[in-house]
Design an enzyme around this catalytic site. Sequence first.
Site: not given
Ligand code: NAD
Length: 504
Positions: A189, A242-243, A247, A264, A394
């Site tokens: 997803k 993601g965030s 997470g 991650e 961040e």
């Molecule tokens: P986010 O956490 O808002 O979303 C990430 C994903 O989670 C999206 O696909 C979103 O639709 C999904 N999501 C949201 N709620 C969910 C739920 N209840 N169940 C399952 N999935 C759900 O993050 P973002 O704003 O898209 O991305 C930015 C963040 O990602 C930053 O914190 C960045 O540091 C991090 N990031 C980390 C890495 C790494 O490898 N460590 C790489 C890239 C980005």
Amino acid sequence: MLDRIAHYKSLCAELGLPDVPKSHVCGKFVSGDGAVIALEDPYSRTVLAEYSDCGAEIANQACAASDAAQKVWMADFTAAGRGIVMQKIASLVEGRQEPLAQVEAVVSGKPIRDCQVEVAKVAEMFRYYAGYTDKLHGEVIPVPSGHLNYTIREPLGVIFQITPWNAPMFTAGWQIAPAMACGNGVVLKPSELTPVTSIALAAICEEAGAPKGLVNVLAGLGPTAGEAAIAHEATRKVVFVGSPTTGRIVATSAGKALKPVVLELGGKSANIVFEDADLEAACKGAQAAIFATAGQSCVAGSRLLVQESIKDQFVKMVADGMGQLTVGDPLDERTEIGPISNRRQFDHVTAMVDEAAKDGAKVLTGDRTMGDALIVPPTILTDLPSEANAAQAEIFGPVVTALSFEDEADAVRIANGTDFGLAGAVWTNNVSLAHRMAANVRAGTFWVNGYKAIHVSTPFGGSRLSGFGRSSGMDVLMEYTEPKSVWVETAEVPRVAFGYAPSV
Ligand code: NAD
């Protein structure tokens, strides 16, 4: 300016994709009927398309399809045959590099030069892991009882992967390639804001000969589609990029179902410059570390730690250099810094800068306005204590907080003084100091006299608020397989009896 909607539609047509994003499930494009999601180009602020959340039902279908296809992937293909399919995926990605890069640039706002590199890297990831498909073997263990004991590395089954919007196709390839190579099925997803290139990749996997349904992509939202896929009985592991906030939610849902998770997450990485460093090189490195891709990178060097004796001189060098960077249209080959990828993130970045100014930061920046584009120019925040929110949280934008340190011990203390542990770097000509910093700074990835080199062949991941588990390298093969231990009796009379413990 180019007609973005027409350009977007023609790229979708060239890639064989519907221009209204649809999930790719069991070899078909499927429409959802949930909440309406808009894809907005963050530079022209044009709505490129609107589509409906795929919801829980389509997520459940994807998990079931992946479960069935995974069994075909293991039964009907030889290990080398799986590698041949993955090589073909790499070739198809290479053959479509430009339209994939263009559509990524339009939808995400990432500069085209970065998108071209990221698409090429996806092909490289499939080639790299294609080489592992027939080399994943177990071992024979000399158990004391004399039994023949051997291990087999087995795939888990269906892996559910969740990815963010900042490097959509790169992150999809980074996760799908090793999972497939290990014999798993995938449901992925992507962020609902940038699903297009992930959908394209799923279609390419099938075109290359992977069984229908082995790789499925959900065009939808986390709380609906995401939660359903985590809970589905076929899902054996959840990999989240993601965030930290999301997470935690994902890990909680997976934990309730007793499913393992890789996280991650974000970072607040320290880029540390000692007074003996090559300051010209360190300055270029500091700019690339935070301003490339408008700072929307998990490993961005968002805290610039400079030794007190050179702080004013070095911050001036970085500030003077940032004025030379080309900010603008992501489709222009000359652009080095494009817009922030979406409105929510733009509001977050600008609010963080405003808050830092209220906290007493001196803000060195350029002009924020460029039509309606979601541009944040390169920005340096100085005069903040290392405990200030802008130096701890961040920001995920082209904004660096410059801090000073007295000596090595002070640098390590400040570098480790956040809740994150993703990346870091040191600039110095003292080789012993460089190795001590590599040992003492808490980070999953650390650079000496450089920044941001990453490669599929080497492990990547973090600790604490930056997550746990590893993507890439050989370490990820352990994430996507589990060992089975097989015991074979070799004695003439089988040693099976109550009270007999063969391995003791
Ligand atoms: P986010 O956490 O808002 O979303 C990430 C994903 O989670 C999206 O696909 C979103 O639709 C999904 N999501 C949201 N709620 C969910 C739920 N209840 N169940 C399952 N999935 C759900 O993050 P973002 O704003 O898209 O991305 C930015 C963040 O990602 C930053 O914190 C960045 O540091 C991090 N990031 C980390 C890495 C790494 O490898 N460590 C790489 C890239 C980005």
